[in-house]
Design a protein around this motif. Structure first.
Motif, PDB file in Angstrom:
ATOM      1  N   ILE A  89      71.784   7.680 -34.102  1.00 33.80           N
ATOM      2  CA  ILE A  89      72.578   8.674 -34.198  1.00 33.80           C
ATOM      3  C   ILE A  89      72.826   8.746 -35.932  1.00 33.80           C
ATOM      4  CG2 ILE A  89      73.584   8.635 -32.188  1.00 33.80           C
ATOM      5  CD1 ILE A  89      75.734   7.302 -33.379  1.00 33.80           C
ATOM      6  N   PHE A  90      73.117   9.984 -36.183  1.00 37.90           N
ATOM      7  CA  PHE A  90      73.645  10.273 -37.923  1.00 37.90           C
ATOM      8  C   PHE A  90      75.007  10.952 -37.684  1.00 37.90           C
ATOM      9  CE2 PHE A  90      68.971  10.694 -37.655  1.00 37.90           C
ATOM     10  CZ  PHE A  90      68.593   9.853 -38.628  1.00 37.90           C
ATOM     11  N   PHE A  91      75.923  10.483 -38.485  1.00 40.38           N
ATOM     12  CA  PHE A  91      77.279  10.994 -38.603  1.00 40.38           C
ATOM     13  C   PHE A  91      77.759  11.208 -40.036  1.00 40.38           C
ATOM     14  CE2 PHE A  91      78.343   6.691 -37.508  1.00 40.38           C
ATOM     15  CZ  PHE A  91      79.516   6.328 -38.432  1.00 40.38           C
ATOM     16  N   GLU A  92      78.584  12.007 -40.381  1.00 42.00           N
ATOM     17  CA  GLU A  92      79.249  12.141 -41.531  1.00 42.00           C
ATOM     18  C   GLU A  92      80.701  12.767 -41.173  1.00 42.00           C
ATOM     19  OE1 GLU A  92      78.058  15.812 -43.968  1.00 42.00           O
ATOM     20  OE2 GLU A  92      76.038  15.194 -42.714  1.00 42.00           O
ATOM     21  N   THR A  93      81.417  12.249 -42.014  1.00 44.22           N
ATOM     22  CA  THR A  93      82.974  12.578 -41.993  1.00 44.22           C
ATOM     23  C   THR A  93      83.249  13.312 -43.659  1.00 44.22           C
ATOM     24  OG1 THR A  93      83.524  10.815 -40.770  1.00 44.22           O
ATOM     25  CG2 THR A  93      85.283  12.060 -41.667  1.00 44.22           C
TER      26      THR A  93
END
Length: 176
Positions: A89-93
């Motif tokens: 999974i890839f995430f960014e905030t």
């Protein structure tokens, strides 16, 4: 942007000041990949992809840099599957856009196949339930290959996004 960029611990030119240059794994023309320095650390295999230059969110990236992030993601998905039978999974905030202090980090976390299959429903439920902590927005925005974060979220709005390998993901606009 000058002061934020000069102090940023993720701008490539500043990594030597933060004793983190040795954590760089791969370099592209516009982005690099590195092991995390500092917290949070999400476990073995956690890496991040970041633009070489100071940028705060994916919707503001030039097309070439955004495309290069996509190539890094594809390589990570293939590598983790071939070597460990894991999915990613890839995430960014993206927050604090007005001061532009935070550097864009696309976090990459390898998961077991069982955890990866549960991730879409887990994140959707979490975004729907925990929205009050981050935002008054309840809408969860689907991300697809054709409609990624650059097209799904306006460049002036803060957001959280998560992608499940290369097969889409979810985003939610956060309150500014």
């Amino acid at each position: 942007l000058g002061e934020a960029e000069a102090r940023c611990r993720y701008c490539l030119r500043n990594l030597h000041r933060h004793e983190a240059k040795h954590l760089v794994i791969a370099m592209g023309e516009y982005v690099y990949m590195a092991l995390p320095h500092g917290l949070p650390w999400f476990g073995p295999g956690h890496v991040y992809i970041a633009p070489v230059e100071h940028e705060v969110c994916s919707p503001r990236l030039e097309k070439a840099a955004y495309a290069e992030i996509g190539m890094f993601k594809k390589s990570l998905v293939e590598m983790y599957f071939k070597t460990q039978r894991k999915e990613v999974i890839f995430f960014e905030t993206c927050i604090d856009l007005t001061r532009q202090r935070r550097h864009l980090l696309v976090e990459c976390i390898p998961l077991t196949r069982a955890d990866a299959s549960a991730a879409p429903s887990f994140f959707k439920q979490a975004l729907l339930e925990n929205g009050d902590e981050w935002t008054h927005q309840r809408k969860v925005i689907p991300l697809t290959e054709d409609r990624g974060i650059q097209r799904a979220v306006p460049r002036e709005l803060p957001y959280f996004s998560v992608e499940f390998g290369l097969s889409g993901g979810l985003a939610q606009v956060l309150d500014p």
